[in-house]
Scaffold this active site. Sequence first.
Site, short mmCIF file in Angstrom:
data_model
loop_
_atom_site.label_atom_id
_atom_site.label_comp_id
_atom_site.label_asym_id
_atom_site.label_seq_id
_atom_site.Cartn_x
_atom_site.Cartn_y
_atom_site.Cartn_z
N LYS A 22 0.21 -1.08 0.16
CA LYS A 22 -0.31 0.40 -0.04
C LYS A 22 1.21 1.58 -0.23
CE LYS A 22 -2.03 1.77 4.16
NZ LYS A 22 -1.83 3.28 4.30
N ASN A 23 1.80 1.17 0.75
CA ASN A 23 2.44 2.44 0.99
C ASN A 23 3.49 3.14 0.29
OD1 ASN A 23 1.31 2.98 3.25
ND2 ASN A 23 3.22 2.65 4.68
N ARG A 99 -5.65 10.42 4.09
CA ARG A 99 -4.33 11.64 4.35
C ARG A 99 -3.54 11.60 3.16
NH1 ARG A 99 -0.57 14.20 7.85
NH2 ARG A 99 1.60 13.09 7.10
N CYS A 123 -6.00 12.70 12.65
CA CYS A 123 -6.77 11.14 12.95
C CYS A 123 -6.45 10.25 13.86
CB CYS A 123 -6.39 10.80 11.30
SG CYS A 123 -4.98 10.11 11.79
N ARG A 128 -0.35 14.04 13.22
CA ARG A 128 0.19 14.58 11.97
C ARG A 128 -0.35 15.56 10.92
NH1 ARG A 128 -2.34 8.10 9.56
NH2 ARG A 128 0.10 8.31 8.45
N PRO A 129 0.61 16.15 11.23
CA PRO A 129 0.48 17.86 10.57
C PRO A 129 1.23 17.04 8.90
CG PRO A 129 2.28 18.11 12.42
CD PRO A 129 1.67 16.36 12.44
N ILE A 130 1.11 18.68 8.16
CA ILE A 130 2.62 18.03 6.89
C ILE A 130 3.00 19.55 6.43
CG2 ILE A 130 0.80 16.80 5.60
CD1 ILE A 130 0.21 19.88 3.74
N ASP A 131 3.68 20.52 7.46
CA ASP A 131 3.99 21.03 8.07
C ASP A 131 5.82 21.02 7.12
OD1 ASP A 131 4.95 19.45 10.39
OD2 ASP A 131 6.13 21.22 11.08
N ASP A 314 4.09 0.50 11.65
CA ASP A 314 2.95 -0.36 11.63
C ASP A 314 2.54 -1.40 11.93
OD1 ASP A 314 2.26 2.27 10.54
OD2 ASP A 314 3.06 1.81 8.24
N ARG A 406 -9.23 -0.51 3.49
CA ARG A 406 -8.23 0.23 3.30
C ARG A 406 -6.97 0.14 2.81
NH1 ARG A 406 -7.15 4.48 7.74
NH2 ARG A 406 -5.65 4.62 5.71
C1 UD1 Z 1 3.88 7.19 6.02
C2 UD1 Z 1 2.60 5.59 6.29
C3 UD1 Z 1 2.21 5.44 7.60
C4 UD1 Z 1 3.46 5.04 8.39
C5 UD1 Z 1 4.10 6.31 8.46
C6 UD1 Z 1 5.46 5.42 9.46
C7 UD1 Z 1 2.43 5.73 3.81
C8 UD1 Z 1 0.98 6.00 3.58
N1 UD1 Z 1 1.86 6.31 5.40
O1 UD1 Z 1 3.00 7.87 7.01
O2 UD1 Z 1 1.91 4.18 7.00
O3 UD1 Z 1 2.65 4.93 9.84
O4 UD1 Z 1 4.48 6.73 7.31
O5 UD1 Z 1 6.24 4.79 9.29
O6 UD1 Z 1 4.08 6.50 3.17
N2 UD1 Z 1 4.90 14.47 11.03
C9 UD1 Z 1 5.12 16.01 11.52
N3 UD1 Z 1 5.22 17.19 10.29
C10 UD1 Z 1 4.75 16.66 8.10
C11 UD1 Z 1 4.84 15.51 8.23
C12 UD1 Z 1 4.93 14.34 9.60
O7 UD1 Z 1 5.54 16.25 12.14
O8 UD1 Z 1 5.47 16.81 8.25
C13 UD1 Z 1 5.08 13.97 12.41
C14 UD1 Z 1 3.62 12.78 12.43
O9 UD1 Z 1 3.17 13.60 12.76
C15 UD1 Z 1 4.41 11.78 12.66
C16 UD1 Z 1 5.84 11.72 12.17
O10 UD1 Z 1 6.40 13.12 11.83
O11 UD1 Z 1 4.94 11.72 14.41
C17 UD1 Z 1 6.30 10.51 10.84
O12 UD1 Z 1 5.29 10.98 9.65
P1 UD1 Z 1 5.43 10.93 9.19
O13 UD1 Z 1 6.68 9.67 8.54
O14 UD1 Z 1 5.17 11.51 7.92
O15 UD1 Z 1 4.60 9.81 8.78
P2 UD1 Z 1 3.56 9.81 7.03
O16 UD1 Z 1 4.18 9.90 5.65
O17 UD1 Z 1 2.07 10.83 7.23
#
Ligand code: UD1
Length: 428
Positions: A22-23, A99, A123, A128-131, A314, A406
């Site tokens: 999936k990922n 997301r 969620c 889970r921000p995207i900053d 995961d 999902r």
């Molecule tokens: C991806 C995976 C998810 C997995 C996760 C961690 C996909 C589609 N999903 O999620 O299954 O559980 O990696 O291995 O590949 N964070 C911030 N700011 C940001 C981005 C992230 O603070 O802009 C934080 C997140 O809240 C979290 C951490 O960084 O605490 C890691 O998140 P991230 O690696 O970004 O997870 P995803 O890419 O969303």
Amino acid sequence: MDKLLVEGGAPLSGTVRVSGAKNAALPLMAASILADGPLTLTNIPRLGDLRTMGRLLGYMGGRAELYPENGGGYREEALLDMSSLDKPEAPHDLVKTMRASSLVLGPLLARHGRAKVSLPGGCAIGVRPIDLHLKALAAMGAEFDLTGGDIVGRAPKDGLVGADIRFDSVTVTGTENVLMAAVLAKGKTVIRNAAREPEVADTARALVAMGAKISGIESDELEIEGVDSLKAASHAVMPDRIEAGTLISAVAMTGGRATIKGARLNDLAVVMGKFTEAGVFLRAENGDLTVEAHRGLLSAVNVTTGPYPGFPTDMQAQFLATMATAKGASIITETIFENRFMHVAELRRLGADVTLEGRTAVVKGVERLSGAPLTASDLRASASLILAAMAAKGTSEITRVYHLDRGYDRLDEKLNGLGAKIKRVKAD
Ligand code: UD1
């Protein structure tokens, strides 16, 4: 909405094949936005999230030939031609269910110079921000406004420019987003502290097949030399390491002996190490993995999640469930997401002895779990509940299994193929 009736107690045996990841499939589908021709993906798993991504690509004006919505007529190949994209927007109703829709942001800015993507909300497993994604894309010249809950992004008139980027913390989809943006940016981009998850490498390899210039694949420093355009290509999605780990966990909990085919064992080293330490017998032969476990003979092992090559978050819920019947106490520490213990309350309903303190769970193994009505809260949590219910005495009813669908390709059918007794019932 479907629910599952799980009758516990059946040991597993037989052979099962792992589906595509999936990922990896999600960023690969988003990468199709970058190409001038079609991207053909093989080894595509049957997942709700991929249908959502397919719908999103179609909404934007592209051609996403994926299996039909109703699940019938499955083909393990998807043809994605985004050359007709005319609406670079990801609306809220699609982003809120998944997301990972934010993965289209980088490709849209790189290929079309603009993007409007609904801001993903919180969620179940955390904020889970995207900053970090936005900060890195801004370093490449993108400008962002937040209006009406949407992130509206614009690239400079002549396109994104390469930059030297260092992520403050490791982000998987953040690395993928910036990597996809960088392949069409002007000049060189360096991504430092890049996520090393195998799914990032899989995405990078597909981009290279499309004509991108990327070095440092698999390392935490990616170097990208921007090119003017990307071409049609074909790529096989890597096998799902989390599904493989979940299947190991299923055999570990119920006892028995099963062969897992199609997994990539290198990606599973840390997970396999932890199961071995707990007393599960794992044997690799000709690329297949034989798993053998004896009920009641597992021992407690501590686990701390971390970015790859650490223990994957995961797999935390499934491993925690496995520890619920191991001998002794294990300490499970979650370092990636702040609220990823939703499964604990449900596992307790089965009789598991788990205490939570912040990001740590202490699991004291009990001899036997017993069936109960359960509610799934997120994707991996639902898997952990199924596994625990399979090991429990009696029958469990699990609701909200849409979370499972999902991200797992027919997990209940695959487990039944190994001798599990799981019945899917249509609920209203
Ligand atoms: C991806 C995976 C998810 C997995 C996760 C961690 C996909 C589609 N999903 O999620 O299954 O559980 O990696 O291995 O590949 N964070 C911030 N700011 C940001 C981005 C992230 O603070 O802009 C934080 C997140 O809240 C979290 C951490 O960084 O605490 C890691 O998140 P991230 O690696 O970004 O997870 P995803 O890419 O969303």
